[in-house]
Design a protein around this motif. Sequence first.
Motif, PDB file in Angstrom:
ATOM      1  N   PRO A 309       0.841  -1.186   0.039  1.00  0.00           N
ATOM      2  CA  PRO A 309       0.069   0.097   0.025  1.00  0.00           C
ATOM      3  C   PRO A 309       0.952   1.256   0.032  1.00  0.00           C
ATOM      4  CG  PRO A 309      -0.888  -1.570   1.575  1.00  0.00           C
ATOM      5  CD  PRO A 309       0.369  -2.167   1.083  1.00  0.00           C
ATOM      6  N   PHE A 310       2.020   1.333   0.582  1.00  0.00           N
ATOM      7  CA  PHE A 310       2.824   2.622   0.660  1.00  0.00           C
ATOM      8  C   PHE A 310       3.358   2.761  -0.755  1.00  0.00           C
ATOM      9  CE2 PHE A 310       2.732   1.031   5.144  1.00  0.00           C
ATOM     10  CZ  PHE A 310       2.461   2.061   5.759  1.00  0.00           C
ATOM     11  N   VAL A 311       4.006   1.543  -1.427  1.00  0.00           N
ATOM     12  CA  VAL A 311       4.367   1.648  -2.583  1.00  0.00           C
ATOM     13  C   VAL A 311       3.531   2.072  -3.590  1.00  0.00           C
ATOM     14  CG1 VAL A 311       6.042   0.204  -4.430  1.00  0.00           C
ATOM     15  CG2 VAL A 311       6.125  -0.302  -1.978  1.00  0.00           C
ATOM     16  N   ILE A 312       2.385   1.358  -3.774  1.00  0.00           N
ATOM     17  CA  ILE A 312       1.403   1.897  -4.566  1.00  0.00           C
ATOM     18  C   ILE A 312       0.791   3.097  -4.371  1.00  0.00           C
ATOM     19  CG2 ILE A 312      -1.046   1.194  -5.468  1.00  0.00           C
ATOM     20  CD1 ILE A 312      -0.258  -1.790  -4.769  1.00  0.00           C
ATOM     21  N   GLY A 313       0.262   3.401  -3.340  1.00  0.00           N
ATOM     22  CA  GLY A 313      -0.075   4.876  -2.885  1.00  0.00           C
ATOM     23  C   GLY A 313       0.869   6.038  -3.271  1.00  0.00           C
ATOM     24  N   ILE A 347       4.088  14.337  -0.715  1.00  0.00           N
ATOM     25  CA  ILE A 347       3.291  13.201   0.132  1.00  0.00           C
ATOM     26  C   ILE A 347       3.702  11.774  -0.519  1.00  0.00           C
ATOM     27  CG2 ILE A 347       0.966  12.299   0.750  1.00  0.00           C
ATOM     28  CD1 ILE A 347       1.814  14.803   1.964  1.00  0.00           C
ATOM     29  N   GLY A 348       3.649  11.978  -1.842  1.00  0.00           N
ATOM     30  CA  GLY A 348       3.993  10.407  -2.420  1.00  0.00           C
ATOM     31  C   GLY A 348       5.413  10.063  -2.046  1.00  0.00           C
ATOM     32  N   GLN A 349       6.485  10.868  -2.025  1.00  0.00           N
ATOM     33  CA  GLN A 349       7.708  10.550  -1.438  1.00  0.00           C
ATOM     34  C   GLN A 349       7.636  10.262  -0.191  1.00  0.00           C
ATOM     35  OE1 GLN A 349       9.843  14.194  -2.856  1.00  0.00           O
ATOM     36  NE2 GLN A 349      10.788  13.422  -4.747  1.00  0.00           N
ATOM     37  N   GLN A 350       6.942  10.635   0.751  1.00  0.00           N
ATOM     38  CA  GLN A 350       7.120  10.342   2.036  1.00  0.00           C
ATOM     39  C   GLN A 350       6.499   8.789   2.195  1.00  0.00           C
ATOM     40  OE1 GLN A 350       8.430  11.701   4.545  1.00  0.00           O
ATOM     41  NE2 GLN A 350       9.207  13.087   3.225  1.00  0.00           N
ATOM     42  N   ALA A 351       5.320   8.659   1.558  1.00  0.00           N
ATOM     43  CA  ALA A 351       4.595   7.321   1.469  1.00  0.00           C
ATOM     44  C   ALA A 351       5.693   6.244   0.974  1.00  0.00           C
ATOM     45  CB  ALA A 351       3.545   7.402   0.786  1.00  0.00           C
ATOM     46  N   GLY A 353       8.929   6.398   0.531  1.00  0.00           N
ATOM     47  CA  GLY A 353      10.029   6.302   1.665  1.00  0.00           C
ATOM     48  C   GLY A 353       9.981   5.223   2.630  1.00  0.00           C
ATOM     49  N   LEU A 354       8.554   5.110   2.893  1.00  0.00           N
ATOM     50  CA  LEU A 354       8.506   4.190   4.010  1.00  0.00           C
ATOM     51  C   LEU A 354       8.379   2.747   3.822  1.00  0.00           C
ATOM     52  CD1 LEU A 354       5.590   5.997   6.016  1.00  0.00           C
ATOM     53  CD2 LEU A 354       8.048   5.653   6.838  1.00  0.00           C
ATOM     54  N   LYS A 384      17.766   1.877   4.898  1.00  0.00           N
ATOM     55  CA  LYS A 384      17.645   2.843   3.971  1.00  0.00           C
ATOM     56  C   LYS A 384      18.416   4.119   4.071  1.00  0.00           C
ATOM     57  CE  LYS A 384      13.553   5.636   3.086  1.00  0.00           C
ATOM     58  NZ  LYS A 384      14.242   7.017   3.450  1.00  0.00           N
ATOM     59  N   MET A 385      18.692   4.533   5.234  1.00  0.00           N
ATOM     60  CA  MET A 385      19.601   5.417   5.606  1.00  0.00           C
ATOM     61  C   MET A 385      21.214   5.095   5.261  1.00  0.00           C
ATOM     62  SD  MET A 385      18.048   7.029   9.148  1.00  0.00           S
ATOM     63  CE  MET A 385      19.431   8.141   9.398  1.00  0.00           C
TER      64      MET A 385
END
Length: 641
Positions: A309-313, A347-351, A353-354, A384-385
């Motif tokens: 859901p994070f990747v798709i959204g 918003i997309g990048q934040q989602a 990025g998770l 990730k970091m």
Amino acid sequence: MRIKDLLKEQCIELNADKNINTKENVIGRLLELMNNSGNIEDIEEYKKGVLQREEHCSTGIGGGIAIPHAKNKAVKTATLSAMVIPEGVDYDALDGEPSKLFFMIAAPEGGGDIHLQVLARLSTILMDEDFKDKLISAKSKKEFLSIIDEKETEKFPEEAKEEKNSSKGGYRVLAVTACPTGIAHTFMAAENLEQKGKKLGISIKVETNGADGAKNVLTKEEIEAAEGIIVAADKNVEMDRFDGKKVIITKVSDGIHKGEELINRAISGDVPIYHSSNKSKESENAEEKEGIGRSIYKHLMNGVSHMLPFVIGGGILIALAFLLDDYSINPANFGKNTPVAAYLLTIGQQAFGLMLPVLAGYIGMSIADRPGLAVGFIGGMVAKMGITFANPAGGDINAGFLGALLAGFIGGYVVLGLKKLFSKLPNAIAGIKPILIYPVLGILIVAIVTTFINPFMGMINTGLTGFLNNMNGSSKILLGIIVAGMQSTDMGGPINKTSYVFATSQLASGNYEIMAAVMAGGMIPPLAIALCTTFFKNRFTEKERKSGVVNYVLGLSFISEGAIPFAAQDPLRVIPACVAGSAVAGGLSMFFGCTLRAPHGGIFVLPLIGNPFGYLISLVIGAIVGCIVLAFLKKPLAVTE
């Protein structure tokens, strides 16, 4: 297992024909009655089993009763037939007296000892002379069954009480289905189990753990009353509620293809008891049978299903930002030139990025339950970091998907180790483990280990990314052919998921072409079948043609599982045809340089795909190729409907 559940009216004969006057005649007629049930695939094969049992020792147990039986591969589900011959027949009974009352038991080869259970029950209740005489004197089949039901209720009152409770809303069998994406396999398995339950006359309730959460959730009362529970899942589901119950744990594809077998086993009693803690030897053996590879796959898929859901959204919002932005304002700032685009991109990048921390977190939780979530999540963040001991602030390397994946497994098993290490703490202070010991020590250990391996994961990820970015021409097309073709090999199975997870992993590295090829490959199987059922109708039955229409919608939605019923019935023709079509679509997608930032959506995200016209051409040609190959491989039916 009540007799009335196994014996149907069409399998009973009262006052049998006087010509049935030999043991061979009796067995022959009982076999005919048994065949009326529809639960015997090969009556001759089953007959061999019955006769072999009679050669060993006569099943005429005396007292006017004979109970021929066999456990045989020709039997689909446990069944009884019964016959009354008032005058009696010489059946080689142990007491030498004629036999008047006959019950034949058919049990499936993989059904445990169900035939022995039924045999023991019949022998017990038939000891009552009055009961036996009532059966022989019964005037109708309904009366015959009613007499049996009354006797069973009298002899087994606790069982009758449970059945009464079940009739108030309980179920004999409960099931839970779940697949990594929670879209198709979950509901296909549920539907098959429900259909098989109806066919067998066994009440069943199925909980689906789909993409939009759990539906038809099992209640505490239903779980307590159920005879058996089936968990057909490729990701972890809530299991503590089944503590002390007999539970079958299997893969979701078994729910689709082996529903009848699973239900029969669930009510047979030959199922290990599940223990959520302090596992019994039985449940430990059940896990061993599952295998290490299967266990790792489930943990990985649990992480992937929560990550999607994070990747798709996030991916779709990012794509929308570029679609709605004005490139001419400032090419260097494309994606953020207008307020709306800048907002969507942020918003997309934040989602997006998770995705890696969520992947690692839920792998950790799958392994070690709730205490593993935070530990795995932080491990994913460290990966990730790109944190290293040389640079604690991170940013020098990109451990990527592989680093986060490994961090999730490390985090989960670190917590398991801590649970064992501190298992002997006094009860008075045991409560500090989940709120202090596990998070503090777990996070510290997983961070240190992940920091140590980050440089190695970074080298692997950088090398793979560089290799893929440098691919061009025929090599890139070949990659598209391979990853797209894999989508059609098992349609939602391990090979399909391997291709999908690989493509998803490359999104984090900025390789969007692979995801486009994979989605094209996954859309082709249902589309190819839909086209073939439309334009080559004489290759399919009426039922298949109706199902083919639905596959247009499933294919356009990137739900390749719509092809499973066709592939299951004719794998040697359907699968090669689908693989051919998918491979062509994937290769063409790469050739046209199509890109996709989100790992789902099908035709509905076409405007967000890089080079949508080329992508549409790829889909059309791939579907046509799959259709033509399938039509060539399948012969026309002898008689079209």
